[in-house]
Scaffold this motif. Sequence first.
Motif, PDB file in Angstrom:
ATOM      1  N   GLN A 131       0.898  -1.345   0.155  1.00 33.61           N
ATOM      2  CA  GLN A 131      -0.052  -0.144  -0.021  1.00 33.61           C
ATOM      3  C   GLN A 131       0.862   1.241   0.059  1.00 33.61           C
ATOM      4  O   GLN A 131       1.901   1.533   0.911  1.00 33.61           O
ATOM      5  CB  GLN A 131      -0.971   0.093   1.191  1.00 33.61           C
ATOM      6  CG  GLN A 131      -2.061  -1.162   1.340  1.00 33.61           C
ATOM      7  CD  GLN A 131      -2.872  -1.065   2.551  1.00 33.61           C
ATOM      8  OE1 GLN A 131      -2.509  -0.045   3.408  1.00 33.61           O
ATOM      9  NE2 GLN A 131      -3.891  -1.532   2.236  1.00 33.61           N
ATOM     10  N   PRO A 132       0.430   2.356  -0.858  1.00 29.85           N
ATOM     11  CA  PRO A 132       1.490   3.518  -0.761  1.00 29.85           C
ATOM     12  C   PRO A 132       1.155   4.156   0.372  1.00 29.85           C
ATOM     13  O   PRO A 132       0.396   4.105   1.370  1.00 29.85           O
ATOM     14  CB  PRO A 132       0.748   4.439  -1.990  1.00 29.85           C
ATOM     15  CG  PRO A 132      -0.755   3.739  -1.917  1.00 29.85           C
ATOM     16  CD  PRO A 132      -0.642   2.384  -1.558  1.00 29.85           C
ATOM     17  N   ALA A 133       2.337   4.911   0.666  1.00 26.16           N
ATOM     18  CA  ALA A 133       2.036   5.863   2.060  1.00 26.16           C
ATOM     19  C   ALA A 133       1.195   6.918   1.849  1.00 26.16           C
ATOM     20  O   ALA A 133       0.711   7.228   0.760  1.00 26.16           O
ATOM     21  CB  ALA A 133       3.681   6.412   2.384  1.00 26.16           C
ATOM     22  N   ALA A 134       0.877   7.592   3.046  1.00 26.81           N
ATOM     23  CA  ALA A 134      -0.045   8.433   2.936  1.00 26.81           C
ATOM     24  C   ALA A 134       0.540   9.673   1.997  1.00 26.81           C
ATOM     25  O   ALA A 134      -0.372  10.370   1.284  1.00 26.81           O
ATOM     26  CB  ALA A 134      -0.463   9.165   4.430  1.00 26.81           C
ATOM     27  N   ILE A 135       1.413  10.084   2.093  1.00 24.04           N
ATOM     28  CA  ILE A 135       2.297  11.017   1.547  1.00 24.04           C
ATOM     29  C   ILE A 135       3.491  10.371   0.578  1.00 24.04           C
ATOM     30  O   ILE A 135       4.449  10.038   1.399  1.00 24.04           O
ATOM     31  CB  ILE A 135       2.588  12.444   2.082  1.00 24.04           C
ATOM     32  CG1 ILE A 135       1.580  12.972   2.820  1.00 24.04           C
ATOM     33  CG2 ILE A 135       3.581  13.477   1.078  1.00 24.04           C
ATOM     34  CD1 ILE A 135       0.500  13.523   1.710  1.00 24.04           C
ATOM     35  N   THR A 136       3.650  10.417  -0.679  1.00 29.39           N
ATOM     36  CA  THR A 136       4.612   9.859  -1.431  1.00 29.39           C
ATOM     37  C   THR A 136       5.723  10.469  -1.955  1.00 29.39           C
ATOM     38  O   THR A 136       6.666   9.874  -2.525  1.00 29.39           O
ATOM     39  CB  THR A 136       4.075   8.860  -2.346  1.00 29.39           C
ATOM     40  OG1 THR A 136       3.232   9.791  -3.505  1.00 29.39           O
ATOM     41  CG2 THR A 136       2.825   7.987  -2.181  1.00 29.39           C
ATOM     42  N   THR A 137       5.730  11.920  -1.805  1.00 28.63           N
ATOM     43  CA  THR A 137       6.766  12.710  -2.597  1.00 28.63           C
ATOM     44  C   THR A 137       7.857  12.382  -1.934  1.00 28.63           C
ATOM     45  O   THR A 137       8.304  12.301  -0.766  1.00 28.63           O
ATOM     46  CB  THR A 137       6.400  14.298  -1.983  1.00 28.63           C
ATOM     47  OG1 THR A 137       4.932  14.599  -2.224  1.00 28.63           O
ATOM     48  CG2 THR A 137       7.319  15.268  -2.446  1.00 28.63           C
ATOM     49  N   ASN A 138       8.822  12.252  -3.019  1.00 30.61           N
ATOM     50  CA  ASN A 138      10.318  11.828  -2.639  1.00 30.61           C
ATOM     51  C   ASN A 138      11.069  12.718  -3.871  1.00 30.61           C
ATOM     52  O   ASN A 138      10.428  13.480  -4.626  1.00 30.61           O
ATOM     53  CB  ASN A 138      10.596  10.302  -2.788  1.00 30.61           C
ATOM     54  CG  ASN A 138      10.250   9.815  -4.186  1.00 30.61           C
ATOM     55  OD1 ASN A 138      10.897  10.089  -4.930  1.00 30.61           O
ATOM     56  ND2 ASN A 138       9.419   9.049  -4.108  1.00 30.61           N
ATOM     57  N   PHE A 139      12.442  12.691  -3.713  1.00 27.16           N
ATOM     58  CA  PHE A 139      13.238  13.353  -4.756  1.00 27.16           C
ATOM     59  C   PHE A 139      13.059  13.111  -6.081  1.00 27.16           C
ATOM     60  O   PHE A 139      13.377  14.171  -6.931  1.00 27.16           O
ATOM     61  CB  PHE A 139      14.784  13.188  -4.214  1.00 27.16           C
ATOM     62  CG  PHE A 139      15.605  14.366  -4.461  1.00 27.16           C
ATOM     63  CD1 PHE A 139      15.287  15.818  -4.015  1.00 27.16           C
ATOM     64  CD2 PHE A 139      16.691  14.255  -5.779  1.00 27.16           C
ATOM     65  CE1 PHE A 139      16.152  16.730  -4.634  1.00 27.16           C
ATOM     66  CE2 PHE A 139      17.366  15.386  -6.179  1.00 27.16           C
ATOM     67  CZ  PHE A 139      17.011  16.735  -5.465  1.00 27.16           C
ATOM     68  N   GLU A 140      12.376  11.842  -6.588  1.00 25.98           N
ATOM     69  CA  GLU A 140      12.204  11.376  -7.897  1.00 25.98           C
ATOM     70  C   GLU A 140      11.475  12.572  -8.382  1.00 25.98           C
ATOM     71  O   GLU A 140      11.073  12.562  -9.689  1.00 25.98           O
ATOM     72  CB  GLU A 140      11.865  10.108  -7.735  1.00 25.98           C
ATOM     73  CG  GLU A 140      13.005   9.342  -7.603  1.00 25.98           C
ATOM     74  CD  GLU A 140      12.812   7.789  -7.830  1.00 25.98           C
ATOM     75  OE1 GLU A 140      11.682   7.428  -8.043  1.00 25.98           O
ATOM     76  OE2 GLU A 140      13.693   6.954  -7.406  1.00 25.98           O
ATOM     77  N   ASP A 141      10.572  13.408  -7.515  1.00 25.76           N
ATOM     78  CA  ASP A 141       9.130  13.855  -7.976  1.00 25.76           C
ATOM     79  C   ASP A 141       9.956  15.423  -8.172  1.00 25.76           C
ATOM     80  O   ASP A 141       8.992  16.328  -8.689  1.00 25.76           O
ATOM     81  CB  ASP A 141       8.143  13.939  -6.829  1.00 25.76           C
ATOM     82  CG  ASP A 141       7.432  12.667  -6.847  1.00 25.76           C
ATOM     83  OD1 ASP A 141       7.158  11.914  -7.770  1.00 25.76           O
ATOM     84  OD2 ASP A 141       7.457  12.314  -5.439  1.00 25.76           O
ATOM     85  N   VAL A 142      11.127  15.934  -7.977  1.00 24.75           N
ATOM     86  CA  VAL A 142      11.735  17.072  -8.277  1.00 24.75           C
ATOM     87  C   VAL A 142      11.892  17.121  -9.730  1.00 24.75           C
ATOM     88  O   VAL A 142      12.783  16.094 -10.224  1.00 24.75           O
ATOM     89  CB  VAL A 142      12.953  17.264  -7.294  1.00 24.75           C
ATOM     90  CG1 VAL A 142      13.652  18.617  -7.542  1.00 24.75           C
ATOM     91  CG2 VAL A 142      12.406  17.345  -5.724  1.00 24.75           C
ATOM     92  N   ASN A 143      11.619  18.069 -10.343  1.00 24.27           N
ATOM     93  CA  ASN A 143      11.988  18.372 -11.781  1.00 24.27           C
ATOM     94  C   ASN A 143      13.175  19.392 -11.596  1.00 24.27           C
ATOM     95  O   ASN A 143      12.982  20.807 -11.251  1.00 24.27           O
ATOM     96  CB  ASN A 143      10.984  19.110 -12.501  1.00 24.27           C
ATOM     97  CG  ASN A 143      11.034  19.357 -14.075  1.00 24.27           C
ATOM     98  OD1 ASN A 143      12.311  19.057 -14.338  1.00 24.27           O
ATOM     99  ND2 ASN A 143      10.175  19.775 -14.877  1.00 24.27           N
ATOM    100  N   ARG A 144      14.430  18.554 -11.992  1.00 28.16           N
ATOM    101  CA  ARG A 144      15.640  19.497 -11.855  1.00 28.16           C
ATOM    102  C   ARG A 144      15.910  20.321 -12.985  1.00 28.16           C
ATOM    103  O   ARG A 144      16.923  21.011 -12.978  1.00 28.16           O
ATOM    104  CB  ARG A 144      16.581  18.494 -11.536  1.00 28.16           C
ATOM    105  CG  ARG A 144      16.481  17.827 -10.242  1.00 28.16           C
ATOM    106  CD  ARG A 144      17.693  17.145  -9.866  1.00 28.16           C
ATOM    107  NE  ARG A 144      18.692  17.856  -9.396  1.00 28.16           N
ATOM    108  CZ  ARG A 144      20.133  17.334  -9.038  1.00 28.16           C
ATOM    109  NH1 ARG A 144      20.246  16.276  -8.874  1.00 28.16           N
ATOM    110  NH2 ARG A 144      21.057  18.354  -8.861  1.00 28.16           N
ATOM    111  N   GLU A 145      15.138  20.391 -14.150  1.00 25.96           N
ATOM    112  CA  GLU A 145      15.289  21.187 -15.405  1.00 25.96           C
ATOM    113  C   GLU A 145      15.083  22.513 -15.089  1.00 25.96           C
ATOM    114  O   GLU A 145      14.291  23.210 -14.527  1.00 25.96           O
ATOM    115  CB  GLU A 145      14.089  20.740 -16.506  1.00 25.96           C
ATOM    116  CG  GLU A 145      14.365  21.314 -17.664  1.00 25.96           C
ATOM    117  CD  GLU A 145      13.592  20.953 -18.871  1.00 25.96           C
ATOM    118  OE1 GLU A 145      13.443  21.613 -19.777  1.00 25.96           O
ATOM    119  OE2 GLU A 145      12.739  19.976 -18.571  1.00 25.96           O
TER     120      GLU A 145
END
Length: 333
Positions: free
Chosen positions: A50-64
């Motif tokens: 099951q996904p965590a309540a909040i899933t945000t991690n550094f892969e969600d950062v747009n580094r462009e």
Amino acid sequence: MKTKSIIIALSLSITAFSAQAQFGGLKDKLLKVGTAQGAKALGVDRFLKQPAAITTNFEDVNREGEMMPDFKSKEKFQPLYLLPKAPEGGYVLCEGYYEITNKSYCLKAGTFAPSKGDGYMFAPVLGPKEDIVVAVLKSAEKHPDVEQHDIQVLLWTIIARTKFADYAGQVKLTAIKLLSTKQLTQLEGGALGILPFDVMQKAKDQLPDGVKAVFEAENNIRQLVASGNYTYADMEKYAIIAGMAPPRADVPSGIWTKHPDGYYVRYFPSGYSITKVQVYVPKELVAGGKTIIYDAAGDIACPANTGSQRLAQTNEPLNPDYTIKLVTVCNPK
């Protein structure tokens, strides 16, 4: 004889489980089986997926479009909170350089607090409970009487996937004050009861080392909330790991993220409860009267190091000085 032994074993298991704290919806399932079969009956494999309540991690950062800390380092920044307020919350951006030292909140229990040298970049609040988390932050702006510590405990409770039926003590009062009845019922979706020790161990055996601390911290938080007998220090003890995570050299402190709306933003946390945010708004971005809103309630200062805390941002300034006048003349529509 074999049947009799099974019955005795089950009776002992029921007695042991009844002596523990209530486990929400999990308790009835556990009472039907022996301890050794408890994890299987709960579907631990399915539960762990099951996904965590909040899933945000550094892969969600747009580094462009990112810029290193020396970008615009010599500019003078004005108070962001002096910009015109947006009707739905946040501030209407004008050309120039702005900063705000605002309330911030930890959104990942069982991790290290921010430390000097950590690089943080913008990412949105994502996950099954993203709407509830943003709703708490937006509602908190309208309730300055609610203490920051009480809001932080509520957020830890939400990310720990605590059932609202298990809420007790001050956190229940805070939730009722900041959330609507409909939002309170949404806390039940994807929520967990308190996992007993043997099931915790079974589940932890299947987790990577970096995830075990978070998993255990969330279960401890659920236990504290259900007990109704806890202090902020008790909650913080499980949410914050002592020490510091090693920084990543490729993401230094003060790195700029180019926000999806076109402005640049960077973060300087002081612990997890205070963050200085700087914003650079290029002239061409607002040329022709285009309206750009800075609304931090949906923003996360996301650490490059996965062992550090995600920091939810707010539009609430700490120690604002409203005697200062903006140099920039803003003309919102």
